[in-house]
Design an enzyme around this catalytic site. Structure first.
Site, PDB file in Angstrom:
ATOM      1  N   HIS A  48      32.958  10.555  41.377  1.00  0.00           N
ATOM      2  CA  HIS A  48      32.821  11.173  42.696  1.00  0.00           C
ATOM      3  C   HIS A  48      33.834  12.288  42.928  1.00  0.00           C
ATOM      4  O   HIS A  48      33.515  13.288  43.560  1.00  0.00           O
ATOM      5  CB  HIS A  48      33.008  10.085  43.760  1.00  0.00           C
ATOM      6  CG  HIS A  48      32.639  10.517  45.144  1.00  0.00           C
ATOM      7  ND1 HIS A  48      31.332  10.719  45.511  1.00  0.00           N
ATOM      8  CD2 HIS A  48      33.392  10.787  46.238  1.00  0.00           C
ATOM      9  CE1 HIS A  48      31.300  11.088  46.795  1.00  0.00           C
ATOM     10  NE2 HIS A  48      32.539  11.146  47.250  1.00  0.00           N
TER      11      HIS A  48
ATOM     12  N   SER B  56      29.274  14.900  49.028  1.00  0.00           N
ATOM     13  CA  SER B  56      29.524  13.551  49.538  1.00  0.00           C
ATOM     14  C   SER B  56      28.901  13.385  50.928  1.00  0.00           C
ATOM     15  O   SER B  56      27.696  13.576  51.066  1.00  0.00           O
ATOM     16  CB  SER B  56      31.015  13.250  49.529  1.00  0.00           C
ATOM     17  OG  SER B  56      31.220  11.877  49.756  1.00  0.00           O
TER      18      SER B  56
ATOM     19  N   ASP C 270      29.399   8.371  39.403  1.00  0.00           N
ATOM     20  CA  ASP C 270      29.856   8.245  40.784  1.00  0.00           C
ATOM     21  C   ASP C 270      29.732   6.797  41.268  1.00  0.00           C
ATOM     22  O   ASP C 270      28.645   6.235  41.258  1.00  0.00           O
ATOM     23  CB  ASP C 270      29.008   9.173  41.667  1.00  0.00           C
ATOM     24  CG  ASP C 270      29.633   9.449  43.004  1.00  0.00           C
ATOM     25  OD1 ASP C 270      30.259   8.527  43.562  1.00  0.00           O
ATOM     26  OD2 ASP C 270      29.487  10.570  43.507  1.00  0.00           O
TER      27      ASP C 270
HETATM   28  P1  4NP Z   1      32.885  11.103  51.199  1.00  0.00           P
HETATM   29  O1  4NP Z   1      31.501  10.438  51.632  1.00  0.00           O
HETATM   30  O2  4NP Z   1      33.934  10.305  51.984  1.00  0.00           O
HETATM   31  O3  4NP Z   1      32.753  12.464  51.729  1.00  0.00           O
HETATM   32  O4  4NP Z   1      33.180  10.915  49.771  1.00  0.00           O
HETATM   33  C1  4NP Z   1      31.144   9.134  51.572  1.00  0.00           C
HETATM   34  C2  4NP Z   1      31.175   8.427  50.389  1.00  0.00           C
HETATM   35  C3  4NP Z   1      30.776   7.101  50.370  1.00  0.00           C
HETATM   36  C4  4NP Z   1      30.363   6.514  51.534  1.00  0.00           C
HETATM   37  C5  4NP Z   1      30.323   7.223  52.726  1.00  0.00           C
HETATM   38  C6  4NP Z   1      30.714   8.545  52.747  1.00  0.00           C
HETATM   39  N1  4NP Z   1      29.975   5.161  51.534  1.00  0.00           N
HETATM   40  O5  4NP Z   1      29.723   4.650  52.607  1.00  0.00           O
HETATM   41  O6  4NP Z   1      29.891   4.529  50.475  1.00  0.00           O
END
Ligand code: 4NP
Length: 580
Positions: free
Chosen positions: A556, A445, A524
């Site tokens: 995701h 992510s 995702d």
């Molecule tokens: P995660 O990362 O919080 O580690 O799952 C992200 C997932 C999506 C987004 C940013 C960080 N986004 O801005 O969509």
């Protein structure tokens, strides 16, 4: 090590069931467990130990109100795309009811006061707030295109938090009046961060930075006046910690809180310290003369501990250890800090593998979020890497939570800037301290995003990269995002639209020098596959070395044991080939 041995290590680690406590009511402990290879909701009777499964493949659960038979939970009905349905389970008749009025959408939070549930969610266009009755009827109360989450409900008031004044560096509370439909925004001080409001008898307990370091205060909803919470003991006074992980009232109005410092927690109930092994506690459930907590450490998977409130004796209530041979491979974790490019101290966990020498192949593990952290708590990915024979360095780069709100806010308006340099300096630290021979960067992510960016902006630091569910192009991600994640991106970039291009790996693809292992869930909906496939096409045209693993029927979140294997097996095969 043969492929079979590698697979065995992964399987033993991810198959060890995890247990986390949700709540207590009617002599039953409600908990979530992966004992059947998926996230299921269970209850167990404290007296006769009889266990009953409530539902499989759940996403989230509301709080439990002692004395009430109702539990609300959500389920993803779209194979990982995070479009959820809400359900209510009744302990009285052991039946599940679907909340039909709420069509599938991203459910972001749920809460309960014993009479009614409140639920917040996001669609493509807006965020909204719902009232749900135990008979599974529902009514939409409020809708707005701003970032907000319901946290608690009491009678005609729903409280929550959000970015409600348009300032990405502050967070306000809201109080929604169900009778008048008024949505009042509250902050004790402009610019402060306020979180996790919990109501008891018209008093709101919340954490605020209005008076400096994060502090717990009470606000009286009748006159908006602030007061200090009262506790019977003051064990917590003089104890150094940086943030509150969680807190709430018990039925009688006593307050408990979990506080964190340097990745480890302490827990206080009515001001009295509850002694637990070193590690991390996520939740606390008082249940008469016993307390239940979810506890883990970097070397011990999540289990539920039970504490005798009189003697203080701690026992495992539900939980399993890793097989001894696997546990021995993990070694010890240690907390260190190193200085980044601008002298900022970066709090970091280092786990040295017992099975290799120093210097040896090392992974810089980049956590997701970015507003999250690596703590002394269970992390499947780190455990698999260490057990497979890699040293792991897991920096809590600027923007991470758990080290105070000023540190957390350092990435706002600068994602992929200072935080990326912190990760680069983690690699330098690992080399200079004789830990690392070869170095790979790996993350999922936001950690996958950092992996893509680090391998093109600092191409000489690494020997390889593993990017899971990563971000290669913020502009396209923005266009593909729902209302919640559009708001999230606005917040993270503090409206600096020009950075969407400047901070995307897509803008620098030709710089890539090292082999890249790309792993991405097909369904995702947070970090969609499409921009990553375009990045891959570009890598192909430029003749770069990469491998691509698309995981079908998965979103995701890594929710099934099988999903974890499908991510970690290709990653460890790749790392073995390049680093060893
Ligand atoms: P995660 O990362 O919080 O580690 O799952 C992200 C997932 C999506 C987004 C940013 C960080 N986004 O801005 O969509």
């Amino acid at each position: 090590m043969s492929y079979l041995d590698k697979l065995k290590i992964i399987e033993e680690i991810v198959k060890t069931p995890l247990f986390s406590v949700v709540g207590f009511t009617l002599d039953k402990i409600i908990y979530v467990s992966t004992i059947e290879g998926r996230r299921s909701l269970w209850l167990v009777d404290i007296e006769n130990k009889e266990r009953v499964k409530i539902a499989d493949d759940i996403s989230s659960v509301s709080n439990i109100v002692e004395g009430s038979p109702y539990i609300m939970y959500s389920k993803d009905v779209t194979k990982g795309k995070e479009q959820h349905k809400a359900f209510i389970f009744s302990i009285d008749d052991f039946e599940n009811f679907e909340v039909n009025a709420i069509t599938p959408r991203r459910i972001t939070s749920m809460c309960f006061d014993g009479e009614n549930f409140a639920l917040s969610s996001s669609t493509e266009r807006t965020l909204d707030l719902w009232l749900v009755k135990p008979d599974a009827t529902a009514e939409r109360l409020y809708e707005a295109n701003k970032l907000f989450f319901a946290v608690d409900i009491e009678k005609d008031k729903i409280v929550g938090q959000g970015i409600l004044k348009g300032n990405p560096r502050s967070q306000e509370l809201f109080i929604f009046d169900i009778n008048t439909s008024e949505f009042d925004v509250y902050t004790p001080k402009e610019g402060s961060t306020n979180k996790n409001p919990k109501i008891h008898d018209g008093l709101v307990l919340f954490a605020t930075t209005a008076f400096g370091k994060e502090k717990l205060v009470l606000m009286n909803m009748r006159n908006w006046e602030l007061q200090e919470p009262k506790m019977s003991y003051d064990d917590y006074k003089g104890v150094e910690f940086s943030e509150y992980i969680n807190f709430d009232w018990d039925l009688s109005g006593k307050i408990w809180f979990i506080a964190v410092r340097n990745g480890r927690t302490k827990i206080f109930y009515d001001g009295k310290l509850i002694d637990l092994p070193e590690g991390f506690v996520n939740n606390f459930v008082p249940a008469g003369d016993k307390h239940f907590v979810t506890w883990s450490s970097l070397t011990s998977p999540h289990k539920i501990l039970v504490i005798d409130s009189k003697s203080g004796e701690v026992k495992t209530f539900l939980g399993e250890e890793l097989p001894a041979e696997t546990k021995n491979r993990l070694g010890k974790s240690k907390f260190i800090t190193y200085k980044s490019f601008d002298e900022l101290e970066i709090p970091t966990f280092v786990i040295e593998s017992e099975k290799i020498s120093k210097p040896g192949p090392t992974i810089i593990y980049v956590h997701g979020g970015p507003w999250a952290s690596v703590n002394d708590s269970w992390n499947r990915m780190i455990a698999v890497l260490v057990a497979s024979g890699y040293h792991v360095v897991a920096p809590n780069f600027r923007g991470s939570t758990g080290y105070g709100d000023e540190f957390r806010k350092l990435d706002i308006g600068d994602p992929g800037g200072g935080d990326l340099m912190d990760v680069v300096y983690a690699a330098k630290w690992a080399k200079e301290n004789n830990l690392a021979s070869k170095i790979a960067i790996m993350g999922y992510s936001y950690g996958g995003y950092m992996t893509y960016l680090a391998t093109v902006l600092e191409p000489d630091i690494w020997d390889a990269g593993v990017a899971g569910a990563g971000i290669t192009d913020w502009e396209e991600l923005y266009d593909l995002s729902d209302a919640l994640f559009k708001q999230f991106i606005n917040l993270l970039f503090a409206g600096r639209k020009e950075l969407l291009v400047e901070r995307s790996a897509k803008s620098y693809t030709e710089n890539l020098k090292v082999p890249l292992c790309i792993i991405h869930p097909q369904n995702d909906s947070r970090t969609p596959l499409k921009p990553v496939l375009k990045y891959v096409l570009n890598l192909l045209e430029l003749g770069k070395t990469f491998e691509l693993h698309v995981i079908p029927n998965m979103g995701h979140l890594v929710v099934k044991v099988e999903d974890a294997v499908r991510i970690l097996f290709p990653a460890t095969i790749f790392l073995n080939k390049i680093l060893k």
